[in-house]
Design an enzyme around this catalytic site. Structure first.
Site, PDB file in Angstrom:
ATOM      1  N   CYS A  81       4.996  -6.668 -15.429  1.00 22.66           N
ATOM      2  CA  CYS A  81       4.493  -6.088 -16.667  1.00 22.66           C
ATOM      3  C   CYS A  81       3.105  -5.514 -16.413  1.00 22.66           C
ATOM      4  CB  CYS A  81       4.406  -7.145 -17.770  1.00 22.66           C
ATOM      5  SG  CYS A  81       5.968  -7.924 -18.181  1.00 22.66           S
ATOM      6  N   GLY A 113       6.353  -1.093 -16.465  1.00 22.71           N
ATOM      7  CA  GLY A 113       7.200  -1.494 -17.576  1.00 22.71           C
ATOM      8  C   GLY A 113       7.638  -0.314 -18.390  1.00 22.71           C
ATOM      9  N   ASN A 190       1.098 -11.153 -18.093  1.00 24.83           N
ATOM     10  CA  ASN A 190       1.886 -10.684 -16.949  1.00 24.83           C
ATOM     11  C   ASN A 190       2.060 -11.859 -16.004  1.00 24.83           C
ATOM     12  OD1 ASN A 190       1.109  -8.732 -13.990  1.00 24.83           O
ATOM     13  ND2 ASN A 190       3.105  -9.293 -14.796  1.00 24.83           N
ATOM     14  N   GLY A 191       3.297 -12.246 -15.748  1.00 20.22           N
ATOM     15  CA  GLY A 191       3.552 -13.342 -14.826  1.00 20.22           C
ATOM     16  C   GLY A 191       4.585 -14.297 -15.370  1.00 20.22           C
ATOM     17  N   CYS A 350       0.041 -11.413  -4.651  1.00 17.36           N
ATOM     18  CA  CYS A 350       1.402 -10.953  -4.357  1.00 17.36           C
ATOM     19  C   CYS A 350       1.374  -9.772  -3.390  1.00 17.36           C
ATOM     20  CB  CYS A 350       2.099 -10.551  -5.653  1.00 17.36           C
ATOM     21  SG  CYS A 350       3.737  -9.815  -5.407  1.00 17.36           S
ATOM     22  N   TYR A 356       5.370  -2.271  -3.030  1.00 18.81           N
ATOM     23  CA  TYR A 356       6.255  -1.590  -3.976  1.00 18.81           C
ATOM     24  C   TYR A 356       5.682  -1.392  -5.365  1.00 18.81           C
ATOM     25  CZ  TYR A 356      10.373  -0.608  -6.808  1.00 18.81           C
ATOM     26  OH  TYR A 356      11.251  -0.032  -7.688  1.00 18.81           O
ATOM     27  N   SER A 397       7.778   5.943  -3.245  1.00 16.06           N
ATOM     28  CA  SER A 397       6.964   4.847  -2.741  1.00 16.06           C
ATOM     29  C   SER A 397       7.063   4.688  -1.228  1.00 16.06           C
ATOM     30  CB  SER A 397       7.344   3.531  -3.439  1.00 16.06           C
ATOM     31  OG  SER A 397       8.739   3.324  -3.370  1.00 16.06           O
ATOM     32  N   ASP A 460      10.609   1.778   1.331  1.00 17.53           N
ATOM     33  CA  ASP A 460       9.636   0.697   1.212  1.00 17.53           C
ATOM     34  C   ASP A 460      10.271  -0.677   1.281  1.00 17.53           C
ATOM     35  OD1 ASP A 460      10.900   0.756  -1.194  1.00 17.53           O
ATOM     36  OD2 ASP A 460       9.131   1.146  -2.411  1.00 17.53           O
ATOM     37  N   CYS A 554       0.650 -14.046  -1.090  1.00 15.38           N
ATOM     38  CA  CYS A 554       1.929 -14.693  -1.332  1.00 15.38           C
ATOM     39  C   CYS A 554       3.031 -13.907  -0.626  1.00 15.38           C
ATOM     40  CB  CYS A 554       2.217 -14.763  -2.832  1.00 15.38           C
ATOM     41  SG  CYS A 554       3.821 -15.522  -3.209  1.00 15.38           S
ATOM     42  N   CYS A 557       8.721 -14.442  -1.140  1.00 12.97           N
ATOM     43  CA  CYS A 557      10.013 -13.757  -1.132  1.00 12.97           C
ATOM     44  C   CYS A 557      10.448 -13.372   0.278  1.00 12.97           C
ATOM     45  CB  CYS A 557       9.973 -12.521  -2.028  1.00 12.97           C
ATOM     46  SG  CYS A 557       8.699 -11.321  -1.577  1.00 12.97           S
TER      47      CYS A 557
END
Length: 572
Positions: A81, A113, A190-191, A350, A356, A397, A460, A554, A557
């Site tokens: 977001c 968003g 956001n999160g 992140c 991205y 991207s 990407d 982080c 992923c």
């Protein structure tokens, strides 16, 4: 779409509707380039596992059991977001159209968003009512001349959110406005709170009732709790915010508006981005060399990204530091407090913001996102070079990384795909069939650049591994001799529980196929990813930070290394 002045009835109605929209499964809203190839090909190659097999795979893999049975997702905020806030300085009422500034700021964050948006403003003198306008769809369709006239104010906050198949209702539009005993409170978030359940228990044990499973409601109710040290002469909002941050260490960036001030909050790990800008007089040119701290301030803005600052007459000042609480008033900005990471862990911004999510002209950690993507391409060329004639990208991207690859490999860059800019981003469409149709309509091939050439195509990322196949076929049909795929990020292997919607491991193609198998699956001559170490090297090359020993990113992923500790230690 509506314009109102919020009341207690509005808030009660808002929360009472939440349970009706929590019954749909979470869908991935992350990747615009990974759509399914023909199902017949999957069947022929034996690549289509059964539903039962997928379910068993999910349970057998780490984290699978944590997600099992969560079909009704506890949080509606499981996607990227954008948050934005603005406040005028000096005498009020201001000559600055604060609502217009916020609207343009949200337009600049539209890539974060595209499902819904909202703006809440305050005139600064009434604690009981805010001016509110929210709606579904794109920002330019939500905010009309009539609605903007009703958003008068000297300060305000805004929010834009991504589309998901679940909870695609106006009731989910942010910012949320609630009424407390001390006046109205607006929150944009956001999160996603990773310890949502433990925090829920804590709030309930304190005698606070909860009407939904939303972590945004948890944030709001936690802000209504008295801090442990107590309060004198009314609410101590900084102490309440600090208490919230101690209860929930990640993951969030928040903008919180009271009658006459805005608080910006970034979680102690710095997982989600947040930055500050200064609105300067229009007589100051966009590229004057004066240091920003020397320029006069007509107002202040706070945003998920800095990409829209110049377009609203603002200058980038700095990032909100991990764990920092900043206060924006008509008199300026100041740091209220900085909450350290638990157990002195490293920060965990992140890393996929660089890969991205962020717009390429945004600034994180003292460097422009475009420059990092360029370095990713250079590093990828060093790790996975190939004999070829030209380098190109999947717009847009992947373009910066493709330029970096071409420069490092000493090859020419050429556009090979023509993008239809009037076709929506494919991952906003929930069904696979519509995604496939979207891919077919989205690109055309520049055959004169492709025919008879050995091509390196840079993208990407790959999530589901589905869009790249039709693109390769398109290029071969246009006459490409060879198509070598290079991905400017490592393979995605693990789900994210911190605001990015990658719900289950079986959805990630890298858990099914290695690079060689995936190349065969999508019809490429070869396929290679950037390594995790290579990505970190590219990100950290030109970072400008004050305390390098605290810097971290982080990569959960990519590696399964979650910043709050091992997954079994977290209550998801």
């Amino acid at each position: 779409m509506r314009s109102t002045r919020c009341s207690v009835v509005d808030v009660i109605a808002l929360y009472s509707l939440y349970p009706l929209i929590k019954k749909s499964n979470k869908k991935s809203a992350m990747d615009s380039k990974d759509e399914t190839r023909a199902q017949s090909q999957q069947a022929d190659e034996g690549l289509e596992p059964t539903t039962a097999a997928l379910d068993q795979l999910a349970l057998s893999l780490p984290l699978g059991k944590k997600r099992a049975g969560r079909g009704a997702v506890a949080s509606g905020l499981t996607h990227e977001c954008g948050v934005f806030g603005a406040i005028a300085t000096g005498e009020w009422p201001t000559q600055i159209d604060v609502a217009q500034v916020i609207c343009l700021g949200l337009v600049a964050l539209q890539h974060r968003g595209q499902e819904s948006a909202g703006i809440v403003t305050s005139e600064g003198h009434c604690a009981k009512n805010f001016n509110v306008h929210k709606g579904m769809g794109m920002i330019n369709n939500i905010f009309t001349d009539d609605s903007m006239k009703k958003l008068k104010g000297n300060l305000g906050i805004g929010h834009t959110r991504y589309s998901t198949s679940a909870a695609s209702e106006e009731v989910n539009c942010q910012p949320f406005v609630v009424h407390t005993a001390h006046g109205a409170l607006a929150v944009a978030h956001n999160g996603e709170l990773v310890n949502c359940e433990s925090l829920r228990k804590d709030v309930l044990e304190r005698g606070v009732g909860l009407s939904t499973h939303s972590d945004s409601e948890l944030i709001t109710q936690a802000l209504c709790l008295n801090p442990p040290e107590g309060e004198v002469d009314g609410p101590d909002w900084p102490a309440r915010i600090k208490h919230l941050m101690q209860l929930a260490p990640l993951s969030y960036s928040l903008v919180i508006m009271l009658k006459d001030k805005i608080y910006g909050v970034r979680d102690p790990y710095g997982n989600r981005p947040l930055c500050i800008g200064k609105i300067v007089p229009l007589t100051i040119g966009a590229y004057r060399n004066e240091k920003v701290d020397k320029l006069p301030a007509e107002g202040w803005v706070i945003s998920s990204e800095s990409c829209g600052f110049l377009s609203i007459g603002a200058r980038y000042v700095r990032e909100v530091q991990p764990g920092e609480i900043v206060e924006l008033t008509r008199d300026g900005i100041k740091t209220i407090d900085i909450i350290d990471c638990p157990e002195n862990r490293r920060h965990a911004f992140c890393i996929f913001e660089y890969v991205y999510f962020a717009r390429s002209d945004s600034i994180f950690e003292g460097q422009m996102v475009y420059s990092v993507r360029l370095q990713c391409g250079r590093q990828l060329a060093r790790e996975a070079g190939v004999d070829a004639d030209i380098v190109s990208s999947v717009p847009e991207s992947g373009t910066a990384a493709a330029h970096g690859f071409a420069r490092e490999a000493k090859l020419n860059f050429a556009e090979v795909l023509c993008k239809n800019r009037y076709v929506g981003r494919t991952f906003i469409q929930p069904s696979t069939r519509l995604r496939q149709l979207g891919v077919a309509k989205k690109f055309g091939a520049l055959s004169e650049n492709v025919a008879g050439k050995r091509l390196v195509l840079i993208d990407d990322s790959i999530v589901r591994g589905n869009t790249i196949g039709p693109i390769i076929k398109l290029l071969r049909d246009a006459g490409a001799l060879e198509v070598h795929i290079r991905i400017a990020s490592p393979p995605l292997l693990y789900p994210c529980y911190m605001g990015i919607n990658i719900p289950t491991r079986e959805e990630l193609i890298a858990n099914k196929l290695n690079a060689e198998e995936l190349a065969k699956y999508v019809g490429a001559d070869s396929l290679a990813y950037l390594s995790v170490d290579g990505l970190k090297k590219a990100v950290q090359l030109n970072m400008a930070v004050k305390k390098p020993e605290q810097v971290g990113h982080c990569t959960a992923c990519l590696t399964g290394d979650y910043p709050g500790g091992l997954p079994d230690e977290l209550e998801w």
